[in-house]
Design a protein around this motif. Sequence first.
Motif, PDB file in Angstrom:
ATOM      1  N   SER A   1      33.011 -22.853 -24.025  1.00  0.00           N
ATOM      2  CA  SER A   1      33.960 -23.299 -25.132  1.00  0.00           C
ATOM      3  C   SER A   1      35.070 -22.186 -25.273  1.00  0.00           C
ATOM      4  O   SER A   1      34.743 -20.930 -25.255  1.00  0.00           O
ATOM      5  N   GLU A   2      36.266 -22.886 -25.473  1.00  0.00           N
ATOM      6  CA  GLU A   2      37.256 -21.999 -25.732  1.00  0.00           C
ATOM      7  C   GLU A   2      37.055 -21.337 -27.090  1.00  0.00           C
ATOM      8  O   GLU A   2      36.503 -21.609 -28.046  1.00  0.00           O
ATOM      9  N   LYS A   3      37.940 -20.012 -27.302  1.00  0.00           N
ATOM     10  CA  LYS A   3      37.769 -19.426 -28.433  1.00  0.00           C
ATOM     11  C   LYS A   3      38.663 -20.167 -29.482  1.00  0.00           C
ATOM     12  O   LYS A   3      39.860 -20.176 -29.148  1.00  0.00           O
ATOM     13  N   PRO A   4      38.048 -20.498 -30.663  1.00  0.00           N
ATOM     14  CA  PRO A   4      38.719 -21.295 -31.530  1.00  0.00           C
ATOM     15  C   PRO A   4      40.038 -20.372 -32.333  1.00  0.00           C
ATOM     16  O   PRO A   4      39.742 -19.214 -32.403  1.00  0.00           O
ATOM     17  N   GLU A   5      40.936 -21.171 -32.443  1.00  0.00           N
ATOM     18  CA  GLU A   5      41.877 -20.207 -33.230  1.00  0.00           C
ATOM     19  C   GLU A   5      41.531 -19.607 -34.728  1.00  0.00           C
ATOM     20  O   GLU A   5      41.702 -18.676 -35.092  1.00  0.00           O
ATOM     21  N   ASN A   6      40.612 -20.388 -35.399  1.00  0.00           N
ATOM     22  CA  ASN A   6      39.989 -19.822 -36.429  1.00  0.00           C
ATOM     23  C   ASN A   6      38.532 -19.705 -36.367  1.00  0.00           C
ATOM     24  O   ASN A   6      37.744 -19.851 -37.389  1.00  0.00           O
TER      25      ASN A   6
ATOM     26  N   GLN B   1      35.038 -26.286 -38.265  1.00  0.00           N
ATOM     27  CA  GLN B   1      35.175 -24.803 -37.976  1.00  0.00           C
ATOM     28  C   GLN B   1      33.915 -24.205 -37.654  1.00  0.00           C
ATOM     29  O   GLN B   1      33.841 -23.334 -36.831  1.00  0.00           O
ATOM     30  N   PHE B   2      33.150 -24.659 -38.155  1.00  0.00           N
ATOM     31  CA  PHE B   2      31.543 -24.000 -38.324  1.00  0.00           C
ATOM     32  C   PHE B   2      31.011 -24.319 -36.795  1.00  0.00           C
ATOM     33  O   PHE B   2      30.504 -23.459 -36.090  1.00  0.00           O
ATOM     34  N   LYS B   3      31.175 -25.550 -36.352  1.00  0.00           N
ATOM     35  CA  LYS B   3      30.679 -26.142 -35.077  1.00  0.00           C
ATOM     36  C   LYS B   3      31.515 -25.267 -34.089  1.00  0.00           C
ATOM     37  O   LYS B   3      30.774 -24.852 -33.272  1.00  0.00           O
ATOM     38  N   ARG B   4      32.774 -25.371 -34.372  1.00  0.00           N
ATOM     39  CA  ARG B   4      33.531 -24.643 -33.071  1.00  0.00           C
ATOM     40  C   ARG B   4      33.200 -23.174 -32.848  1.00  0.00           C
ATOM     41  O   ARG B   4      32.917 -22.737 -31.804  1.00  0.00           O
TER      42      ARG B   4
END
Length: 177
Positions: free
Chosen positions: A24-29, A78-81
């Motif tokens: 998974s890519e690092k999410p922005e938030n 946001q939590f899932k990512r």
Amino acid sequence: MLKKIILLFSIAVAFIACQDIENSEKPENLIPEEKMVDIITEISLLQSARNFSKRIYESTGIKGQEYVFEKYNIDSIQFKRSNDYYADNYETYQRIYDSVKEGFERMKVKLDTLQKQEKHIEDSIAQAKKDSLKKVADSLDPELERELEGVSDSLIEEKDSLNITPIDSLPTPMSRN
């Protein structure tokens, strides 16, 4: 022979396809690790409460994850990512769950300490009640009662001989001094 080739080709394709798993890519938030520890801890506690007594849990009206998301000002996406990102990074995810475990262990120590203190207080109260009941029982001893009657009668006689009225026994107000 053709079946064997197709079978080997299928196995090779499946093997190659499984090797190309994307992280998974690092999410922005991305939720910081410390905050993830708190969120996972709280979600785990709420799930445990629900599993312990679903009826009581539901009667509180608390919606577990919704409550946690609102409390920490995040949303489920946001939590899932963030969770997926940390799950792909094993060391970080392990560190998060080790922190959650340590937090539960600290909570257990605090609760055990509070339970011991509460038990000590309950035992002290029970002992005080027992002691006071023993004193009452001792005071019901006939000989002791007779002795106390004589003392109390002599005190009443002394008070009467002094001719003190309740008003005379009051202290003088400060304004009269």
